[in-house]
Design a protein around this motif. Structure first.
Motif, PDB file in Angstrom:
ATOM      1  N   GLU B 216      32.997 -15.448  23.774  1.00  9.72           N
ATOM      2  CA  GLU B 216      32.303 -14.854  24.888  1.00  9.72           C
ATOM      3  C   GLU B 216      32.839 -13.500  25.278  1.00  9.72           C
ATOM      4  O   GLU B 216      34.058 -13.564  25.303  1.00  9.72           O
ATOM      5  N   HIS B 217      32.282 -12.712  25.702  1.00  7.42           N
ATOM      6  CA  HIS B 217      32.846 -11.317  26.044  1.00  7.42           C
ATOM      7  C   HIS B 217      31.618 -10.639  27.450  1.00  7.42           C
ATOM      8  O   HIS B 217      30.695 -10.088  26.853  1.00  7.42           O
ATOM      9  N   GLY B 218      32.020 -11.007  28.325  1.00  7.92           N
ATOM     10  CA  GLY B 218      31.138 -10.589  29.336  1.00  7.92           C
ATOM     11  C   GLY B 218      30.134 -11.362  30.015  1.00  7.92           C
ATOM     12  O   GLY B 218      30.251 -12.569  29.213  1.00  7.92           O
ATOM     13  N   ALA B 219      29.127 -11.086  30.399  1.00  8.71           N
ATOM     14  CA  ALA B 219      28.055 -11.942  30.984  1.00  8.71           C
ATOM     15  C   ALA B 219      27.031 -12.197  29.873  1.00  8.71           C
ATOM     16  O   ALA B 219      26.502 -13.383  30.291  1.00  8.71           O
ATOM     17  N   LEU B 220      26.813 -11.652  28.815  1.00  4.25           N
ATOM     18  CA  LEU B 220      26.168 -11.816  28.077  1.00  4.25           C
ATOM     19  C   LEU B 220      26.296 -12.626  26.746  1.00  4.25           C
ATOM     20  O   LEU B 220      27.230 -12.416  26.312  1.00  4.25           O
ATOM     21  N   GLY B 221      25.518 -13.754  26.485  1.00  2.00           N
ATOM     22  CA  GLY B 221      25.818 -14.678  25.236  1.00  2.00           C
ATOM     23  C   GLY B 221      25.076 -13.797  24.079  1.00  2.00           C
ATOM     24  O   GLY B 221      24.673 -12.808  24.242  1.00  2.00           O
ATOM     25  N   PRO B 222      25.377 -14.419  22.968  1.00  2.00           N
ATOM     26  CA  PRO B 222      24.974 -13.849  21.738  1.00  2.00           C
ATOM     27  C   PRO B 222      23.310 -13.475  21.633  1.00  2.00           C
ATOM     28  O   PRO B 222      23.022 -12.319  21.383  1.00  2.00           O
ATOM     29  N   TRP B 223      22.508 -14.514  22.001  1.00  2.00           N
ATOM     30  CA  TRP B 223      21.043 -14.182  21.971  1.00  2.00           C
ATOM     31  C   TRP B 223      20.717 -13.590  23.285  1.00  2.00           C
ATOM     32  O   TRP B 223      19.664 -12.715  22.942  1.00  2.00           O
ATOM     33  N   THR B 224      21.100 -13.716  24.287  1.00  2.00           N
ATOM     34  CA  THR B 224      20.694 -12.798  25.576  1.00  2.00           C
ATOM     35  C   THR B 224      20.987 -11.429  25.301  1.00  2.00           C
ATOM     36  O   THR B 224      20.271 -10.632  25.572  1.00  2.00           O
ATOM     37  N   GLY B 225      22.108 -11.086  24.734  1.00  2.00           N
ATOM     38  CA  GLY B 225      22.535  -9.927  24.445  1.00  2.00           C
ATOM     39  C   GLY B 225      21.738  -9.253  23.462  1.00  2.00           C
ATOM     40  O   GLY B 225      21.221  -8.044  23.738  1.00  2.00           O
ATOM     41  N   LEU B 226      21.457  -9.790  22.457  1.00  2.00           N
ATOM     42  CA  LEU B 226      20.454  -9.394  21.531  1.00  2.00           C
ATOM     43  C   LEU B 226      19.052  -9.199  22.162  1.00  2.00           C
ATOM     44  O   LEU B 226      18.199  -8.141  22.022  1.00  2.00           O
ATOM     45  N   GLY B 227      18.658 -10.161  23.164  1.00  2.00           N
ATOM     46  CA  GLY B 227      17.327  -9.845  24.101  1.00  2.00           C
ATOM     47  C   GLY B 227      17.331  -8.671  24.849  1.00  2.00           C
ATOM     48  O   GLY B 227      16.345  -8.234  25.079  1.00  2.00           O
ATOM     49  N   VAL B 228      18.577  -8.370  25.491  1.00  2.00           N
ATOM     50  CA  VAL B 228      18.566  -7.139  26.241  1.00  2.00           C
ATOM     51  C   VAL B 228      18.434  -5.833  25.357  1.00  2.00           C
ATOM     52  O   VAL B 228      17.637  -4.965  25.788  1.00  2.00           O
ATOM     53  N   SER B 229      18.936  -5.910  24.245  1.00  2.00           N
ATOM     54  CA  SER B 229      18.738  -4.790  23.124  1.00  2.00           C
ATOM     55  C   SER B 229      17.259  -4.799  22.812  1.00  2.00           C
ATOM     56  O   SER B 229      16.672  -3.682  22.826  1.00  2.00           O
ATOM     57  N   ALA B 230      16.819  -6.038  22.612  1.00  2.00           N
ATOM     58  CA  ALA B 230      15.340  -6.059  22.210  1.00  2.00           C
ATOM     59  C   ALA B 230      14.412  -5.511  23.158  1.00  2.00           C
ATOM     60  O   ALA B 230      13.463  -4.749  23.092  1.00  2.00           O
ATOM     61  N   LEU B 231      14.731  -5.623  24.684  1.00  2.97           N
ATOM     62  CA  LEU B 231      13.903  -5.208  25.707  1.00  2.97           C
ATOM     63  C   LEU B 231      14.094  -3.614  25.788  1.00  2.97           C
ATOM     64  O   LEU B 231      13.016  -2.927  26.249  1.00  2.97           O
ATOM     65  N   TRP B 232      15.194  -3.086  25.609  1.00  2.00           N
ATOM     66  CA  TRP B 232      15.330  -1.718  25.536  1.00  2.00           C
ATOM     67  C   TRP B 232      14.274  -1.046  24.362  1.00  2.00           C
ATOM     68  O   TRP B 232      13.719  -0.078  24.819  1.00  2.00           O
ATOM     69  N   ALA B 233      14.306  -1.782  23.228  1.00  2.00           N
ATOM     70  CA  ALA B 233      13.512  -1.321  22.083  1.00  2.00           C
ATOM     71  C   ALA B 233      12.070  -1.401  22.598  1.00  2.00           C
ATOM     72  O   ALA B 233      11.309  -0.528  22.371  1.00  2.00           O
ATOM     73  N   LEU B 234      11.842  -2.517  23.103  1.00  2.00           N
ATOM     74  CA  LEU B 234      10.243  -2.681  23.608  1.00  2.00           C
ATOM     75  C   LEU B 234       9.867  -1.644  24.596  1.00  2.00           C
ATOM     76  O   LEU B 234       8.578  -1.386  24.614  1.00  2.00           O
ATOM     77  N   ALA B 235      10.675  -1.317  25.420  1.00  2.75           N
ATOM     78  CA  ALA B 235      10.440  -0.262  26.352  1.00  2.75           C
ATOM     79  C   ALA B 235      10.317   1.052  25.898  1.00  2.75           C
ATOM     80  O   ALA B 235       9.039   1.685  26.065  1.00  2.75           O
ATOM     81  N   ALA B 236      10.963   1.257  24.915  1.00  2.00           N
ATOM     82  CA  ALA B 236      10.922   2.657  24.128  1.00  2.00           C
ATOM     83  C   ALA B 236       9.680   2.762  23.403  1.00  2.00           C
ATOM     84  O   ALA B 236       8.969   3.590  23.144  1.00  2.00           O
ATOM     85  N   LEU B 237       9.410   1.502  22.660  1.00  2.00           N
ATOM     86  CA  LEU B 237       8.056   1.368  21.941  1.00  2.00           C
ATOM     87  C   LEU B 237       6.886   1.532  22.720  1.00  2.00           C
ATOM     88  O   LEU B 237       6.060   1.986  22.426  1.00  2.00           O
ATOM     89  N   ALA B 238       6.824   0.755  24.052  1.00  2.00           N
ATOM     90  CA  ALA B 238       5.497   0.945  24.781  1.00  2.00           C
ATOM     91  C   ALA B 238       5.525   2.321  25.373  1.00  2.00           C
ATOM     92  O   ALA B 238       4.594   2.983  25.137  1.00  2.00           O
TER      93      ALA B 238
END
Lengths: 302, 249
Positions: B216-238
Motif C-alpha cells: 500500500e502506498h498512500g490512500a489509493l489501492g491498485p485498482w482504485t488508483g488505475l481507476g483514477v487514471s482512467a477517469l483522467w483519460a475519460l475526461a480527456a476523451l470526453a
C-alpha cells in the motif's frame, strides 16, 4: 438523385457573413462553374455541403439528403477541397486505401484511380515528395474513388501544367457526359468559360448570377471587331454610313458593338480590301469583374 | 439512435490503415515495448536490482521500465490523433466518415486496442526479463499481486495513450500535448519522488502506477488508483469528443 440543392444557406463567423442566403441547384449532366473572387465564399459553401462546417441557417443537400446522413458517402459524392490535405508521411496508396476501407470500396479500385490519374508509378512514394500538380492528381484520384455521381472540385487546375489542365478539362467534360453532377470552383472566368456549361457567380457570399455560360457571354459581353485595311478612309466612310465608328489603334482598327460577319459583308459590298478581320471576346472577363467588383465596393466602402 | 454512431468495421479498418501507414506513430508504438522491456532488462543486467536496492516494494521496482514506456505510450496516443490536424487531414477523414462520433470512437478504439496489446506484451516482457536477469531477489509469479501488475501495466499504458490522444483532440497539436505531459510526468513525479499521499497521488501517472505495487502506498489501492487514471483519460476523451463534434473542421 444527384442534384445538389442549396436553400437559404448561410454561414456567419462572428459578425462576418461568409455565405449569405445562397439558394441554387446544381444539376447532373453538365459542368457547373462556381466562380467568384478569392474570399467570395466558394470554399466555405463546399465545406458546408460536406458537413465540415456547420451552417448558421439553411440547408445543403445532395439528392435530398444531408452529406452527414450518407452511410457510404464516397459512393455518392467525391470531393477535392485542398490538395495539401493528405498527410505528407503516408504514401499515396495508403492514403487512398484508408479512404476506400471506410466506404467498403475494394482495394483494386485504388489501383484503378491511381492509373487513371497518372500517379500509379509514384503510388508508393510519400506524399510530401509530391509536386503540387501530383498532389492535385492524388486529390482527384480520391474524388473518383467511389465512382460517385456528384463530383466537387475546388480550384482543380492549381499547380497543373498546361498538359494537366487539358487533362482535367477533358476529365470533367467526360464525367458530365456520363450524367454526373460536376461542380468546379475557380476565380478565373476565362478559364472556367472554356469548359463550364453553366455558371454560378458568387460575390461576398451572395449569388450574383445563375446562368448558362452561353447566355452569360451573350448578355454580358459587347461584341467588338478588330480589322486592318489598305483603304482606311473608304472603310471609315462606309462604316459611318452604317452608323458605326472605327477607332484607330496601333496599326489596326477596332469597331465596337458589331460582329465580324457584318463588317465582312459591308466591306465586300463596297469592294474595300480587308487584310485582317476578327471578333474580339475581351469583355467576358471584364463583365465578370464588373459584376463582382460592385459587391466588393459595397463592403470596402462600409 | 446512439447505436448508429458506434464504430463500424469499415471505419475501424480505415483507422488501422491510417495508424500503420505513419512511421512515427508505428515507431512510438514499438517504443512502448522496447523502452519498457529494454530499460528493465538493462537495469536488471547492470545489477542495479540487488538485494536491498529495490526500495520498499520489489514488485514496483520490477516495472521500473514503465517510466520510459509511458512516455512512448503518450507519444503514440498524441501522434495517432495529431495526424488528423496535419494540413487539414481531418477534413479528408470526415468526408469519408462524416459521422463525427463514429470517426472519433473508431480512432480511439484502434489506439486503445494497439496500446493495450503492446502494453501487455511490454509488461510481460519487462517482468520476465527482470526475473531472468535479476536473480533470486527479483519478484516472481508467486509474489503477491504479480499477475495483477502485469495485466495492470498493459491497462495503464493504454490509459496513458488514450489520455494523450483525447488531449490532442482538444488542443489540436501533438507537440503541445507532449510539451505538457512529459514535463508533468518526468519533472513533477521525480521532484515529488517517493513521497506518500498528498494531492500528487491523484495525478494520472502516479495514481495509475498503484496497480504495479504490492505494498500500500498512500490512500489509493491498485485498482482504485488505475481507476483514477482512467477517469483522467475519460475526461480527456470526453473533452476531445466535444471538440471534434462541435468545431468546424
Amino acid at each position: 438523385m444527384n442534384t445538389i440543392q442549396m436553400r437559404a444557406l448561410t454561414k456567419e463567423y462572428g459578425a462576418k457573413t461568409a455565405v449569405d442566403h445562397l439558394t441554387f441547384d446544381v444539376l447532373p449532366g453538365r459542368v457547373t462553374g462556381f466562380l467568384g473572387p478569392n474570399g467570395a465564399g466558394k470554399s466555405t459553401t463546399l465545406r458546408l455541403l460536406l458537413g465540415l462546417d456547420r451552417a448558421t441557417s439553411g440547408t445543403a443537400t445532395v439528392g435530398g439528403l444531408r452529406y452527414t446522413d450518407l452511410e457510404q458517402p464516397l459512393l455518392r459524392v467525391g470531393a477535392l477541397l485542398d490538395a495539401h490535405a493528405a498527410h505528407g508521411s503516408r504514401t499515396a496508396r495508403s492514403h487512398l486505401r484508408a479512404l476506400a476501407a471506410a466506404n467498403r470500396i475494394p482495394a483494386r479500385r485504388v489501383e484503378e484511380v491511381l492509373e487513371r490519374t497518372g500517379i500509379a508509378p509514384a503510388a508508393d512514394r510519400r506524399i510530401k515528395t509530391y509536386s503540387l500538380g501530383m498532389r492535385q492528381r492524388l486529390g482527384i484520384a480520391a474524388a473518383l474513388l467511389g465512382d460517385p455521381g456528384v463530383i466537387l472540385l475546388d480550384e482543380p487546375a492549381n499547380g497543373l501544367d498546361p498538359e494537366g489542365i487539358i487533362w482535367i478539362r477533358e476529365l470533367m467534360r467526360g464525367l458530365a457526359a456520363e450524367g454526373r453532377t460536376v461542380l468546379v470552383s475557380s476565380h478565373l472566368m476565362s478559364e472556367t468559360a472554356a469548359f463550364a456549361d453553366h455558371l454560378l457567380i458568387l460575390g461576398r457570399g451572395r449569388l450574383l448570377a445563375d446562368t448558362p455560360t452561353a447566355a452569360f457571354i451573350e448578355e454580358r459581353s459587347t461584341p467588338r471587331v478588330r480589322l486592318r485595311t489598305s483603304e482606311p478612309g473608304r472603310l471609315r466612310a462606309a462604316l459611318a454610313e452604317a452608323g458605326l465608328e472605327a477607332v484607330e489603334g496601333s496599326g489596326h482598327w477596332t469597331v465596337e458593338g458589331v460582329r465580324a460577319e457584318r463588317i465582312g459583308a459591308l466591306a465586300a459590298r463596297e469592294g474595300i480590301p480587308v487584310l485582317e478581320l476578327a471578333d474580339e471576346q475581351v469583355s467576358l472577363e471584364q463583365a465578370y469583374l464588373d459584376l463582382t467588383a460592385v459587391h466588393a465596393e459595397f463592403t470596402t466602402a462600409r | 439512435m446512439y447505436g448508429t454512431a458506434l464504430p463500424t468495421r469499415p471505419a475501424l479498418h480505415a483507422e488501422w490503415i491510417k495508424i500503420r501507414s505513419l512511421r512515427g506513430t508505428v515507431g512510438a508504438l514499438t517504443a512502448i515495448l522496447v523502452a519498457t522491456a529494454g530499460i528493465q532488462a538493462l537495469s536488471a543486467a547492470a545489477g542495479t536490482v540487488e538485494d536491498g536496492s529495490l526500495g520498499e516494494d520489489p514488485l514496483f521496482a520490477a516495472f521500473f521500465g514503465i517510466n520510459f514506456g509511458q512516455i512512448a505510450a503518450i507519444a503514440f496516443g498524441a501522434s495517432a490523433f495529431a495526424a488528423e490536424f496535419h494540413n487539414g487531414g481531418l477534413r479528408v477523414s470526415l468526408t469519408s466518415v462524416p459521422n463525427r462520433t463514429r470517426f472519433y470512437l473508431s480512432k480511439m478504439a484502434v489506439v486503445a486496442a494497439l496500446a493495450l496489446a503492446v502494453g501487455l506484451a511490454a509488461g510481460l516482457a519487462s517482468f520476465t526479463a527482470g526475473q531472468a536477469l535479476g536473480g533470486a531477489s527479483a519478484p516472481g509469479w508467486d509474489t503477491p499481486g504479480a499477475g495483477r501488475a502485469v495485466v495492470g501495466s498493459g491497462l495503464y499504458l493504454m490509459v496513458m495513450a488514450l489520455f494523450a490522444a483525447g488531449l490532442t483532440a482538444v488542443l489540436r497539436s501533438g507537440t503541445l500535448v507532449l510539451g505538457l505531459l512529459i514535463p508533468l510526468i518526468l519533472i513533477v513525479s521525480f521532484v515529488i519522488g517517493g513521497l506518500v499521499g498528498g494531492p500528487a497521488q491523484y495525478l494520472p501517472d502516479r495514481a495509475g502506477q498503484m496497480v504495479l505495487r504490492s505494498v500500500e502506498h498512500g490512500a489509493l489501492g491498485p485498482w482504485t488508483g488505475l481507476g483514477v487514471s482512467a477517469l483522467w483519460a475519460l475526461a480527456a476523451l470526453a473533452a476531445g469528443w466535444l471538440a471534434v463534434r462541435h468545431r468546424d473542421a
